[in-house]
Enzyme design. Structure first.
Site, PDB file in Angstrom:
ATOM      1  N   ILE A  13     -12.495   2.572  -0.858  1.00  0.00           N
ATOM      2  CA  ILE A  13     -11.370   3.091  -0.613  1.00  0.00           C
ATOM      3  C   ILE A  13     -11.295   4.304  -0.394  1.00  0.00           C
ATOM      4  O   ILE A  13     -12.028   4.587  -0.266  1.00  0.00           O
ATOM      5  CB  ILE A  13     -11.218   3.599  -2.458  1.00  0.00           C
ATOM      6  CG1 ILE A  13     -11.420   2.285  -3.484  1.00  0.00           C
ATOM      7  CG2 ILE A  13      -9.788   3.332  -2.625  1.00  0.00           C
ATOM      8  CD1 ILE A  13     -10.773   2.480  -4.863  1.00  0.00           C
ATOM      9  N   GLY A  15      -8.947   7.046   1.354  1.00  0.00           N
ATOM     10  CA  GLY A  15      -7.700   7.635   1.084  1.00  0.00           C
ATOM     11  C   GLY A  15      -7.534   7.788  -0.606  1.00  0.00           C
ATOM     12  O   GLY A  15      -6.314   7.588  -1.295  1.00  0.00           O
ATOM     13  N   SER A  17      -7.783  10.744  -2.048  1.00  0.00           N
ATOM     14  CA  SER A  17      -7.875  11.948  -3.115  1.00  0.00           C
ATOM     15  C   SER A  17      -6.368  11.621  -4.251  1.00  0.00           C
ATOM     16  O   SER A  17      -6.462  12.460  -5.091  1.00  0.00           O
ATOM     17  CB  SER A  17      -7.798  12.850  -2.183  1.00  0.00           C
ATOM     18  OG  SER A  17      -6.303  13.074  -1.396  1.00  0.00           O
ATOM     19  N   GLY A  19      -2.551   9.615  -5.162  1.00  0.00           N
ATOM     20  CA  GLY A  19      -1.500   8.032  -4.986  1.00  0.00           C
ATOM     21  C   GLY A  19      -2.447   7.255  -5.676  1.00  0.00           C
ATOM     22  O   GLY A  19      -3.276   7.269  -6.074  1.00  0.00           O
ATOM     23  N   GLY A  21      -4.692   5.630  -3.940  1.00  0.00           N
ATOM     24  CA  GLY A  21      -6.218   5.028  -3.897  1.00  0.00           C
ATOM     25  C   GLY A  21      -6.733   5.848  -5.033  1.00  0.00           C
ATOM     26  O   GLY A  21      -7.524   5.257  -5.747  1.00  0.00           O
ATOM     27  N   SER A 138       2.730  -1.917   3.486  1.00  0.00           N
ATOM     28  CA  SER A 138       4.312  -1.542   2.661  1.00  0.00           C
ATOM     29  C   SER A 138       5.590  -2.288   3.023  1.00  0.00           C
ATOM     30  O   SER A 138       5.412  -3.564   4.171  1.00  0.00           O
ATOM     31  CB  SER A 138       4.580  -0.304   3.585  1.00  0.00           C
ATOM     32  OG  SER A 138       6.133   0.163   3.672  1.00  0.00           O
ATOM     33  N   TYR A 151       6.216   4.897  11.286  1.00  0.00           N
ATOM     34  CA  TYR A 151       5.447   4.409  10.446  1.00  0.00           C
ATOM     35  C   TYR A 151       6.082   2.904  10.406  1.00  0.00           C
ATOM     36  O   TYR A 151       5.007   2.239  10.276  1.00  0.00           O
ATOM     37  CB  TYR A 151       6.608   5.347   9.456  1.00  0.00           C
ATOM     38  CG  TYR A 151       5.836   4.251   7.669  1.00  0.00           C
ATOM     39  CD1 TYR A 151       4.394   5.062   7.668  1.00  0.00           C
ATOM     40  CD2 TYR A 151       6.692   4.139   7.061  1.00  0.00           C
ATOM     41  CE1 TYR A 151       4.347   4.855   6.135  1.00  0.00           C
ATOM     42  CE2 TYR A 151       5.630   3.179   5.705  1.00  0.00           C
ATOM     43  CZ  TYR A 151       4.906   4.103   5.493  1.00  0.00           C
ATOM     44  OH  TYR A 151       3.782   3.478   3.929  1.00  0.00           O
TER      45      TYR A 151
END
Ligand code: NAP
Length: 393
Positions: A13, A15, A17, A19, A21, A138, A151
């Site tokens: 995985i 990211g 750290s 949220g 993930g 997203s 984005y």
């Protein structure tokens, strides 16, 4: 090796750290998976490393060398079954307010990070003719809102890239899926968020932000734990399904896009953010430019909306030529603090007649406040040729 160890699967995985993930690390660990939780700064991580089956590795997805090292380390630990490309963050603001550095960092992280990580794992999956990539895109990879263009560029790119890759990988028994969350209550909108600003767009951005940050809208956001469940479903359902639109808000938005079709959905979004265009009419670009120049107090933009020898009849006065129009605008428009709101648009005698509610400080002019004025614009070759301003009946 015990039977459980032999069948135990491993997920890698990015990211991890915070949220989504982080929630995914916790969920897969609780389901008995081995989890390689990568993050930019594992030194700071106090909890995840002590969960069953979890190994922490350093990984900044914008660093290709570190990707190769992390992938080699993961493979040396006994192989990987699922790669979850999740690292990413948000960037909002008008394009004119963004620096090249901001745009590059966003593309490097949200798009190239996932692409490079996939490229590094592809030979391993190809040799064993198995494996699955899941990419966090997203709902912003399937629809768009104003002032998030870069984005969206990365998330739409990820969706398109994933769809194409899924064909390519399928030939070797490898899967690729996307999980497209709606709003999630994570660090996304706070610590991780980057923004750009440009004064010409301030009023418009404020309008959009008031819609986006509406507490009612934010209340419909999912928790990262809810979206992690969808990641688990995508990893384990064995289905040949490309997209997992995740979260009640995302599902409703995407269903509406499919129902209305892309063009009508886009128009509906425009109305949601900027209000109905009176009588459904589009204003000529030069007129929109004039109005936005007034509201952002931008004299350069205002003169750019007029033809060089344009004529303005302002109530009783006649003003001809750009220089005179500039002076008129400086004195009569920018000399008072005023905001123009369009209340009606009509066509009459080859002119676009826009009724404008003007809210301002008119004490010295003796005019009522707010004031309703009709602006009749004659536009030729993309510029205002004639503007007749009268007090509305
Ligand atoms: N929250 C939402 O409303 C929402 C909606 C749709 C999609 N998403 C997507 O969901 C994913 C996860 O976001 P989140 O909502 O969980 O937000 P988050 O809590 O801010 O988590 C983002 C994670 O990405 C990591 N990251 C950022 N740049 C990185 C880099 N260069 N290398 C490695 N890791 C990096 C962050 O690490 P650090 O701790 O080191 O900063 C953090 O762990 C993102 O791809 C985001 O675009 C979020």
């Amino acid at each position: 090796m015990s039977k459980q160890q032999a069948t135990q699967k491993t997920i890698f995985i990015t990211g991890s750290s915070t949220g989504l993930g982080r929630a995914t690390v916790r969920l897969f660990s609780s389901k008995g998976w081995k989890v390689i939780a990568t993050m930019r700064d594992p030194q700071k991580e106090a909890e995840l490393g002590s969960l069953p089956g979890v190994t922490l590795l350093p990984l900044d997805v914008t660093n290709p060398e570190q990707i190769r090292t992390a992938v080699d380390q993961a493979l040396a630990m006994g192989g990987v079954d699922v790669v979850f490309n999740n690292a990413g963050y948000g960037l909002a603001g008008p394009l004119e307010g963004l620096s090249d550095k901001q745009m590059l960092r966003m593309v490097d992280t949200n798009l190239l990070g996932a692409i490079r990580t996939t490229q590094a794992f592809a030979p391993h999956f190809r040799h064993k003719r198995a494996g699955l990539f899941i990419n966090t895109t997203s709902i912003g990879g399937l629809v768009a809102v104003p002032f998030n263009s870069i984005y969206h560029a990365t998330k739409w790119a990820l969706e398109g890239w994933s769809e194409s890759m899924a064909f390519e990988l399928k030939r070797f028994g490898i899967g690729m899926k996307t999980v497209s969350p709606g709003g999630m209550k994570t660090d996304f909108f706070t610590r991780s968020f980057d923004t750009g600003k440009h004064e010409a767009y301030d009023a418009l951005v404020d309008k959009v932000m008031s819609v986006i940050t509406d507490p009612e809208r934010a209340a419909s956001y999912s928790t990262p734990e809810q979206i992690a469940e969808i990641v688990y479903e995508a990893a384990t359902d064995g289905k040949e399904q490309l997209r997992y639109v995740a979260g009640a808000d995302a599902k409703a938005t995407y269903a509406l896009r499919l129902e209305l079709g892309a063009e009508d959905f886009w128009k509906a979004m425009d109305q949601q953010f900027f209000g109905p265009s009176p009588q459904g009419q589009q204003l000529p670009e030069a007129v929109s430019r004039y109005l936005s120049a007034v509201n952002s107090a931008n004299p350069q933009e205002l003169s750019a909306s007029f033809a060089p020898d344009a004529l303005v009849r302002d109530v009783q006065r006649e003003i001809q030529g750009l220089e005179a129009i500039k002076q008129w605008a400086e004195r009569d428009i920018f000399g008072v603090h005023a905001h123009f709101d369009v209340t009606r648009v009509a066509e009459s005698g080859g002119c676009t007649v826009v009724t404008i509610k003007i809210d301002g400080t008119f004490d010295r002019t003796g005019l009522p406040n707010p004031l309703l004025m009709d602006h009749a614009f004659k536009v030729e070759q993309g510029k205002i040729r004639e503007l007749i301003v009268t007090i509305a009946a």
